[in-house]
Every structure is written in structure tokens, then in C-alpha cells.
Design a protein around this motif. Structure first.
Motif, PDB file in Angstrom:
ATOM      1  N   UNK A   1       8.929  -9.856   7.619  1.00 11.11           N
ATOM      2  CA  UNK A   1       8.944  -9.328   6.255  1.00 11.11           C
ATOM      3  C   UNK A   1       7.545  -9.002   5.752  1.00 11.11           C
ATOM      4  N   UNK A   2       6.510  -9.675   6.306  1.00 14.95           N
ATOM      5  CA  UNK A   2       5.150  -9.384   5.860  1.00 14.95           C
ATOM      6  C   UNK A   2       4.776  -7.938   6.153  1.00 14.95           C
ATOM      7  N   UNK A   3       5.305  -7.359   7.253  1.00 11.53           N
ATOM      8  CA  UNK A   3       5.050  -5.952   7.547  1.00 11.53           C
ATOM      9  C   UNK A   3       5.676  -5.067   6.489  1.00 11.53           C
ATOM     10  N   UNK A   4       6.875  -5.426   6.076  1.00 13.77           N
ATOM     11  CA  UNK A   4       7.581  -4.631   5.075  1.00 13.77           C
ATOM     12  C   UNK A   4       6.910  -4.738   3.710  1.00 13.77           C
ATOM     13  N   UNK A   5       6.259  -5.862   3.453  1.00 13.13           N
ATOM     14  CA  UNK A   5       5.522  -6.002   2.199  1.00 13.13           C
ATOM     15  C   UNK A   5       4.240  -5.186   2.225  1.00 13.13           C
ATOM     16  N   UNK A   6       3.500  -5.281   3.339  1.00 13.57           N
ATOM     17  CA  UNK A   6       2.176  -4.669   3.392  1.00 13.57           C
ATOM     18  C   UNK A   6       2.223  -3.148   3.415  1.00 13.57           C
ATOM     19  N   UNK A   7       3.280  -2.569   3.998  1.00 15.02           N
ATOM     20  CA  UNK A   7       3.329  -1.106   4.071  1.00 15.02           C
ATOM     21  C   UNK A   7       4.177  -0.472   2.962  1.00 15.02           C
ATOM     22  N   UNK A   8       4.563  -1.273   1.981  1.00 17.74           N
ATOM     23  CA  UNK A   8       5.318  -0.744   0.852  1.00 17.74           C
ATOM     24  C   UNK A   8       6.796  -0.576   1.097  1.00 17.74           C
ATOM     25  N   UNK A   9       7.259  -1.059   2.263  1.00 17.89           N
ATOM     26  CA  UNK A   9       8.663  -0.873   2.604  1.00 17.89           C
ATOM     27  C   UNK A   9       9.589  -1.683   1.703  1.00 17.89           C
ATOM     28  N   UNK A  10       9.126  -2.864   1.270  1.00 18.09           N
ATOM     29  CA  UNK A  10       9.944  -3.684   0.378  1.00 18.09           C
ATOM     30  C   UNK A  10      10.238  -2.931  -0.906  1.00 18.09           C
ATOM     31  N   UNK A  11       9.235  -2.261  -1.432  1.00 18.41           N
ATOM     32  CA  UNK A  11       9.429  -1.490  -2.661  1.00 18.41           C
ATOM     33  C   UNK A  11      10.440  -0.372  -2.443  1.00 18.41           C
ATOM     34  N   UNK A  12      10.330   0.329  -1.304  1.00 25.77           N
ATOM     35  CA  UNK A  12      11.265   1.411  -1.018  1.00 25.77           C
ATOM     36  C   UNK A  12      12.699   0.906  -0.922  1.00 25.77           C
ATOM     37  N   UNK A  13      12.861  -0.268  -0.310  1.00 28.06           N
ATOM     38  CA  UNK A  13      14.201  -0.833  -0.182  1.00 28.06           C
ATOM     39  C   UNK A  13      14.787  -1.176  -1.542  1.00 28.06           C
ATOM     40  N   UNK A  14      13.946  -1.723  -2.427  1.00 33.70           N
ATOM     41  CA  UNK A  14      14.433  -2.079  -3.757  1.00 33.70           C
ATOM     42  C   UNK A  14      14.795  -0.824  -4.547  1.00 33.70           C
ATOM     43  N   UNK A  15      13.945   0.216  -4.429  1.00 30.94           N
ATOM     44  CA  UNK A  15      14.244   1.477  -5.117  1.00 30.94           C
ATOM     45  C   UNK A  15      15.534   2.095  -4.589  1.00 30.94           C
TER      46      UNK A  15
ATOM     47  N   UNK B   1      -0.635 -13.752   2.760  1.00 28.56           N
ATOM     48  CA  UNK B   1      -1.118 -12.396   2.997  1.00 28.56           C
ATOM     49  C   UNK B   1      -0.822 -12.010   4.448  1.00 28.56           C
ATOM     50  N   UNK B   2      -0.618 -10.712   4.702  1.00 29.82           N
ATOM     51  CA  UNK B   2      -0.296 -10.285   6.074  1.00 29.82           C
ATOM     52  C   UNK B   2      -1.277 -10.776   7.122  1.00 29.82           C
ATOM     53  N   UNK B   3      -2.558 -10.834   6.785  1.00 28.39           N
ATOM     54  CA  UNK B   3      -3.558 -11.265   7.768  1.00 28.39           C
ATOM     55  C   UNK B   3      -3.418 -12.725   8.140  1.00 28.39           C
TER      56      UNK B   3
END
Length: 275
Positions: A101-115, A185-187
Motif C-alpha cells: 500500500x505504501x506504493x499506492x500512497x506515494x504515487x497518488x494511486x490511493x487518491x485515484x482509487x478514492x476518487x 514513509x515509503x522510504x
């Protein structure tokens, strides 16, 4: 031991989630779970470290110790090495599948999924379903190696009961990975996941016999999900009294981590909506 690497970046699935708001959340959840599962299983490194590595470790340890009698229901040490290595493979798959899920957070994918209309609870459910699916090959790979290559003899009931117990017991570990991916954080996710997985495997007695531990470490082990995961997997084969304390411990971990994930995801969703 080498930790399981994070899976590749998720493939776009917005088109499978987008559409009228009348689309049931169950359908959205199922679509997201299928897309996430497909992405994870296409990652060659993930598959190697969750299936091939535990199989190789089992074959090595079994070659060294497997012929010894264990004293438990007449089973050989190799039988319980098989259970522990299956649990170790499942541990890596579960934690890392959640932490993706950290990948989906860092690249903005989480936001796209919510939208796109995927609600937070559906997101967690989809992630949990996908992780539980990718855990299965890790468990099956070691058990197949034990039966086909090491000559371990199990009845259909013993095999089914042990596999099912190990599989269900992975739920709190998936949630642990999800919590790590949401909290850090992703790192930091990769190092924390690696260290955490190694510590859980070590302290939980998956690499070395619990009886070798000093008294203080044995006391700590009894509170870890990995110790009871191995014990419940062994119970599925031995078939003696159910370790009720183990069931309670795993349930407590699952409930506690589910609450933590709910709070962290709510925070992540608010952050994503402000971007």
C-alpha cells in the motif's frame, strides 16, 4: 535470511472502478482485489522470495534434521520443519502484500482509487482478500515439496487442517503489513518490513526450535502471532487438543491491528483528499 521485496507498482485499475456511483461497493472491492492479486503474482522477485526460498530452506533443513523423530504423534522433525517453513513463506507474503500500500500512497494511486469511488473499508477488504490469495502459493509450495520431494506422509484431513489453519492465521500478519505501509514513509517501509519479518520469524520459533530459547525469550514468544501460527499448523497434523491460547492470541492481534488500520486509513484518505 533475505526479506521479500515489495511488489511492483500496481497496474492502473481506475477504469475498472470508475463509473456510476450506483456500482455496488462489493463489485468495486472484488475488482480491486483481482487487479491487486494479478499485479502481485506477476512480480517475479515476490514469487521467488515467498515460494522458492522457503521451499529451498525447507529442503536444506530437512536434509540435515528431518529424519529425527520428534516425539509428537510419531511424526518426524521434517514434518514440523515443513510447517514452520510454510509459515515463514506465508509470513513474508502476508506482510509484504499488505505493505505494498505504501506504493499506492506515494504515487497518488490511493487518491485515484478514492476518487473512483472505492470506499476506505472496501479498500481494506480488497487488500486483505488479495493478500490472502497470494499467501496460498507460499503455503502450498512448501507442503508440496514436503510430500513430493521429502516423502512426508500426511492424510487428506491432516493436510487440509494444517493448511487451512496456517492460511486463516495469516490474517493478522496481512493487517500488520498494511499498518506498516499506512503508518510509515515509503522510504522506511522496506527496512521496517524486513527487520520485523526477521524478528517475528526468529522470536516465533520458525527458524530455531522454541526449546532452545532462554526462559525470558520463551515468555516473549508466547505473545507473538508467529509462534502460535507454527503451533496451530502443527496441531493440524498432530490433532491433539486445540491450543486455545493460540487462537485467542491471533484473534487479539487481528482485532487490534484492524482497529489500527482503520484509523491509519482514515488519516491517509483525508490526506489524499486534500491533494
Amino acid at each position: 535470511m533475505t526479506a521479500v521485496p515489495a511488489a511492483a507498482e500496481p497496474v492502473p485499475v481506475a477504469h475498472t472502478l470508475a463509473g456510476p456511483r450506483t456500482v455496488p461497493q462489493l463489485v468495486r472491492t472484488a475488482r480491486y482485489a483481482v487487479a491487486t492479486t494479478r499485479t502481485t503474482l506477476r512480480n517475479g522477485m515476490f514469487v521467488f522470495f515467498t515460494i522458492a526460498l522457503p521451499v529451498l530452506m525447507f529442503l536444506m533443513f530437512n536434509q540435515i534434521y528431518g529424519t529425527q523423530a520428534s516425539g509428537e504423534a510419531g511424526q518426524s522433525v521434517g514434518t514440523f520443519i515443513m510447517v514452520n517453513m510454510a509459515a515463514y513463506g506465508g509470513l513474508g507474503a502476508a506482510i509484504n502484500a499488505g505493505a505494498i500500500i505504501q506504493t499506492e500512497r506515494s504515487n497518488g494511486w490511493l487518491r485515484q482509487l478514492m476518487v473512483a469511488g472505492l470506499m476506505p473499508r472496501s479498500f481494506v477488504a480488497g487488500k486483505l482478500v488479495a493478500a490472502m490469495v497470494v499467501v496460498l502459493p507460499a503455503l502450498l509450495g512448501v507442503f508440496l515439496a514436503g510430500i513430493l520431494l521429502a516423502g512426508i506422509d500426511l492424510s487428506a484431513l491432516e493436510l487440509t487442517r494444517s493448511l487451512l489453519t496456517l492460511w486463516v492465521g495469516m490474517i493478522p500478519l496481512v493487517l500488520l503489513g498494511l499498518a506498516v505501509g499506512l503508518a510509515l514513509k515509503p522510504s522506511a517501509v522496506g527496512p521496517v518490513t524486513t527487520i520485523g519479518m526477521m524478528m517475528l520469524a526468529l522470536v516465533g520459533g520458525l527458524w530455531f526450535p522454541f526449546e532452545m530459547f532462554p526462559d525470558w525469550l520463551q515468555s516473549v514468544s508466547l505473545y507473538t502471532p508467529t509462534y502460535w501460527l507454527g503451533r496451530l499448523g502443527a496441531w493440524g497434523i498432530v490433532g491433539e487438543d486445540l491450543p486455545v491460547r493460540g487462537v485467542v492470541t491471533l484473534t487479539a492481534w487481528a482485532v487490534g491491528l484492524a482497529l489500527v488500520c482503520a484509523l491509519l486509513l482514515r488519516r491517509a484518505a483525508r490526506g489524499a483528499s486534500r491533494r
